[in-house]
Design a protein around this motif. Sequence first.
Motif, short mmCIF file in Angstrom:
data_model
loop_
_atom_site.label_atom_id
_atom_site.label_comp_id
_atom_site.label_asym_id
_atom_site.label_seq_id
_atom_site.Cartn_x
_atom_site.Cartn_y
_atom_site.Cartn_z
N ARG A 385 -3.53 -148.30 94.80
CA ARG A 385 -3.35 -146.86 94.63
C ARG A 385 -2.95 -146.15 95.92
NH1 ARG A 385 -8.31 -145.05 90.69
NH2 ARG A 385 -8.13 -146.82 89.26
N GLY A 386 -2.95 -146.90 97.03
CA GLY A 386 -2.58 -146.30 98.31
C GLY A 386 -3.58 -145.24 98.78
N VAL A 387 -4.86 -145.47 98.49
CA VAL A 387 -5.91 -144.55 98.97
C VAL A 387 -6.97 -145.36 99.71
CG1 VAL A 387 -5.59 -142.91 97.06
CG2 VAL A 387 -7.27 -144.75 96.85
N PRO A 388 -7.76 -144.72 100.59
CA PRO A 388 -8.82 -145.46 101.26
C PRO A 388 -9.90 -145.91 100.27
CG PRO A 388 -8.42 -143.33 102.32
CD PRO A 388 -7.69 -143.32 101.02
N ALA A 389 -10.40 -147.14 100.47
CA ALA A 389 -11.39 -147.69 99.53
C ALA A 389 -12.63 -146.81 99.43
CB ALA A 389 -11.77 -149.11 99.96
N ASP A 390 -13.05 -146.22 100.56
CA ASP A 390 -14.32 -145.50 100.51
C ASP A 390 -14.22 -144.14 99.81
OD1 ASP A 390 -12.90 -144.34 102.53
OD2 ASP A 390 -14.49 -144.45 104.03
N THR A 391 -13.03 -143.80 99.31
CA THR A 391 -12.93 -142.58 98.51
C THR A 391 -13.05 -142.89 97.01
OG1 THR A 391 -10.51 -142.78 98.39
CG2 THR A 391 -11.40 -141.43 100.17
#
Length: 503
Positions: A385-391
């Motif tokens: 998804r191209g987002v940081p994992a911790d979000t």
Amino acid sequence: MNAKLMDFEAALEQFDPVLGFEVHVELNTRTKMFSSSPNPANEEFADAPPNTLISPLDLGLPGSMPVPNSAAVKSAISLGLALGCEIGTSCRFARKNYYYPDLPKNYQISQYDEPIAFEGEVEIELPDGRTVDIAIERAHIEEDAGKLTHVGGATGRIQGAEYSLVDYNRAGVPLVEIVTKPIVGAGADAPEIAKQYVAVIRDIVRGLGISEARMERGNLRCDANVSLMPKGSTEFGTRTETKNVNSLRSVERAVKYEIQRQARILADGGSITQETRHWHEDTGRTSAGRVKSDADDYRYFPEPDMLPLTPSRELVEELRAGLPEQPVARRRRLRGEWGFTALEFQDIANAGLIDAVEATVSAGAAPAAARKWWNGELSRIANERGVPADTLASPEHVAQLQQLVDAGTINDRLARQALEGVIADEGSPQEVVDARGLAVVSDEGALVAAVDEALAAQPDVLAKIQDGKVQAAGAVIGAVMKAMRGQADAARVREIIMERAGR
Ligand code: ADP
Ligand code: MG
């Protein structure tokens, strides 16, 4: 036109690289550096539409006056202290004059000869455990400029664009610029040193809680200076400054690329132009930007609209007392506590997931399980998804998910489905398991019936199992799991098969 590159190892046989980093950190204070506008570098205002977080001051309107943001000044002092710096006793702001459409005042307020912090040192760690001390020249406070978006061209750059849009939300965002002294002796470690330096700065500002520190959002931006000198020489070569490299991997690649590019030019008898360069993520190359002289004529002069900052020594000591553990010391401690190998830990650290794993462990998960979720399934989805994992999910939910697995309520496959639900905001893992009906079937009668049915359908397999070829049971387990739509405990199914086959 693609530049020719020298092989990296060959380049290092002939040249010693010299590095220098300028890292801009956007502070996450609620308001901007010198105005009371909400700060888009604060999570709460990050999604504001263009030109909605602006005031007369941010637009450079006549008569507007700057007032320093004390929260930002405290953040800058804490950062300076965490970098091992001395803190100035009297720090004037300065005007750095230049014209550009993203800068309505025609000058940027910065600090010049009196930075808030100077003469520091940070320890970084390489993957093999060696540590390197990076000398810090200064860390000074400044304000960000607005943001231009060039529309219509192929590259998103101004060249070839049809028109440009300007968003002044970012104008006046509080920044700290951290500048290293030249780093010599890096040799073949140069790319890795670059990456680990930026990672440590990221971890320091995260630990202090003074920046969202998301590189992909531009909260942390690195300009990498690189030059080469012939092996054995002590006179620095001409440097290039590769701008705004926005991921750890890109910092590493950009430094490696510049070493290879410059080595080829120098070995062919050419010379390096002192210039800024742009990093291109897609091609993994840099291209020339503007030529830069050492005496950029910004006509710095003291900002007449503000008094110098004069942080009291009491304040400095109070902030020093509140500093968190240094990143490298913290890494060593956690690596020991969690029993991870250097490689396992490095993966977590590079992905910026130390905090997430730590919080998951605090919420009750075993370190290995916490690592498995964050470094495995969550990182995989985050990459997609191209987002940081911790979000994606909270540490508490990840710990609860693992507790459901440990209790045998769900198996690994069902846990991945439950995680999907958690990420889609369907509630806690338990709520998702209930709502989606994901719990494994623990009704023995149903399991036995399914096993009997599968054995009856595969009499040849039953005969093999009774013959002692127990590995043949795999086919029956598969059939039962299918019949149960994956919602059975495979180990229990195997036991029942053995019982029914009389083994
Ligand atoms: P500028 O405003 O021109 O970018 P700065 O002083 O802000 O200059 O930053 C220059 C950075 O480059 C510093 O980190 C400095 O240590 C580093 N540096 C200076 N000379 C060299 C060189 N010859 N090779 C590599 N890095 C250098
Ligand atoms: Mg600079």
